[in-house]
Scaffold this motif. Sequence first.
Motif, mmCIF file in Angstrom:
data_model
loop_
_atom_site.group_PDB
_atom_site.id
_atom_site.type_symbol
_atom_site.label_atom_id
_atom_site.label_comp_id
_atom_site.label_asym_id
_atom_site.label_seq_id
_atom_site.Cartn_x
_atom_site.Cartn_y
_atom_site.Cartn_z
ATOM 1 N N LEU A 86 -1.705 6.302 -7.579
ATOM 2 C CA LEU A 86 -3.062 6.131 -7.045
ATOM 3 C C LEU A 86 -3.795 5.004 -7.771
ATOM 4 C CD1 LEU A 86 -4.217 9.856 -6.705
ATOM 5 C CD2 LEU A 86 -3.838 8.253 -4.822
ATOM 6 N N GLU A 123 -8.402 10.549 0.239
ATOM 7 C CA GLU A 123 -8.357 9.326 1.035
ATOM 8 C C GLU A 123 -6.936 8.847 1.291
ATOM 9 O OE1 GLU A 123 -10.520 6.703 -1.424
ATOM 10 O OE2 GLU A 123 -12.452 7.735 -1.188
ATOM 11 N N VAL A 124 -6.011 9.199 0.413
ATOM 12 C CA VAL A 124 -4.644 8.706 0.537
ATOM 13 C C VAL A 124 -3.857 9.517 1.557
ATOM 14 C CG1 VAL A 124 -3.574 10.194 -1.230
ATOM 15 C CG2 VAL A 124 -2.700 7.886 -0.871
ATOM 16 N N ASP A 125 -2.917 8.866 2.224
ATOM 17 C CA ASP A 125 -2.009 9.534 3.158
ATOM 18 C C ASP A 125 -0.774 9.970 2.369
ATOM 19 O OD1 ASP A 125 -0.963 10.174 5.907
ATOM 20 O OD2 ASP A 125 0.525 8.678 5.321
ATOM 21 N N ASP A 168 0.790 -1.237 0.000
ATOM 22 C CA ASP A 168 0.000 0.000 0.000
ATOM 23 C C ASP A 168 0.816 1.278 0.000
ATOM 24 O OD1 ASP A 168 1.021 0.004 2.532
ATOM 25 O OD2 ASP A 168 -0.893 0.156 3.566
ATOM 26 N N THR A 169 2.140 1.213 -0.190
ATOM 27 C CA THR A 169 2.979 2.403 -0.169
ATOM 28 C C THR A 169 3.693 2.602 -1.500
ATOM 29 O OG1 THR A 169 3.372 2.188 2.208
ATOM 30 C CG2 THR A 169 4.880 3.597 0.978
ATOM 31 N N ARG A 214 -9.913 10.013 -4.595
ATOM 32 C CA ARG A 214 -8.831 9.214 -4.002
ATOM 33 C C ARG A 214 -7.782 10.089 -3.329
ATOM 34 N NH1 ARG A 214 -6.850 5.883 -2.470
ATOM 35 N NH2 ARG A 214 -5.385 4.801 -3.815
ATOM 36 N N GLY A 260 -3.744 1.539 -6.413
ATOM 37 C CA GLY A 260 -4.430 1.278 -5.156
ATOM 38 C C GLY A 260 -3.619 1.645 -3.931
ATOM 39 N N ALA A 261 -2.507 2.330 -4.116
ATOM 40 C CA ALA A 261 -1.668 2.722 -2.977
ATOM 41 C C ALA A 261 -2.466 3.549 -1.972
ATOM 42 C CB ALA A 261 -0.464 3.521 -3.463
ATOM 43 N N GLN A 262 -2.291 3.229 -0.697
ATOM 44 C CA GLN A 262 -2.952 3.965 0.368
ATOM 45 C C GLN A 262 -2.063 5.054 0.957
ATOM 46 O OE1 GLN A 262 -6.253 3.364 1.224
ATOM 47 N NE2 GLN A 262 -6.074 2.114 -0.630
ATOM 48 N N ARG A 263 -0.769 4.943 0.713
ATOM 49 C CA ARG A 263 0.189 5.929 1.229
ATOM 50 C C ARG A 263 1.144 6.296 0.110
ATOM 51 N NH1 ARG A 263 5.378 5.495 4.256
ATOM 52 N NH2 ARG A 263 5.637 7.448 5.391
#
Length: 378
Positions: free
Chosen positions: A122, A185-187, A84-85, A182, A125-128
């Motif tokens: 993005l 939502e992302v960090d 996720d990074t 997105r 699907g990366a969250q960070r």
Amino acid sequence: MFRIVVAPSGFKECLDAEQVADAIQAGVRRVIPGSVVDTVPLIDGGEGSARLLARATGGTLVPVTVTGPVGDPVAAHFALLDDDTAFVEMAAAAGLSLVPPSRRDPGRTTSRGVGELIRAALDTGAQRIVVGCGDSGVCDGGAGALQALGARITDESGREIGPGGAELLRADRIDASGLGPRLSEVDMTVAVNPRNALCGPDGVARRYGPQKGASAQDVELLSSAMSNWARLLDPDLAELPGAGASGGLAAGLAGVLGARLESRFDVFLTSTDLEQRLRTADLVITAEGAIDASTALGKIPTEVARRAKRHGKPVIALCGTIGPGADTSYEHGIDAITGILTGPVALPDAITRAPALITDATARTLRMLLLGTTLPAA
């Protein structure tokens, strides 16, 4: 047993930090073959950082074609470090090395490709997302990156501004309604040199504009543009430490996307266990392409030296060139500086021979150091 920590930066447009570390290690082995050499290639978020991070973490380098700093397509990349990074190296899309010398004009170059890299990250699907700043060829406050992500930056008549830092003088409004969901939502963290301010007498346009091709007149124009940009983003960003990183990209991402600005060394050095390695060292060798007055302003050699001095360790710095103000590095923990060149060399030849030059310089320096240990104390 003699233990040496080798903790270099890369040499811009020449060798990455891992290649520099290997060349230094070869020089150590030539002179002190029985020593323990602990190599710690270091990154600051600039050129080559994504490749090194991907290798160090077992991650993946993802190729992406984006808009380059002069508007032409360039082959760029970002690194997926885990599930996720993602790490986005801004220099891969808008670095100075991507701007031909004849077209170096920070009033026109754009960070648009950085936004395209963020968008591609993005899409995985990366969250960070961590954005590494450094070695940029732009001074557009991140406006190009924001436009690529869907923001509209318009003048008083409602027309969208064009690419480049000079266009920020016309900027009157930022419409963020077109940014994708997105992004909220992302960090997002931006790894910066905290000494880089956006505005003021030591702002990014004045400090780095000339090396990106700006004339004295251009510098004044860009300085005014950064002031206007800060007014639109958030006046507090004008002097916020690190907001001027990468031609103000950090300010744009913080002001519009809410990205956090963090010291690049806090981001990148925590995973290297550098402190423990320095604690057990007998000698520390660091390196950078050029050591000059800017080295003391948040560059890797002086950061390594500062940390080494916490443990009372001697530090030698190797470099391609020794420039004006290099002596200020002595005030920040570097004990000796060695240039790798022994005579005039054409730049292309120096780049080709860089590994051998670094190895030879390391060996010469260590031989001198060992000779000194045989002399009686004065």
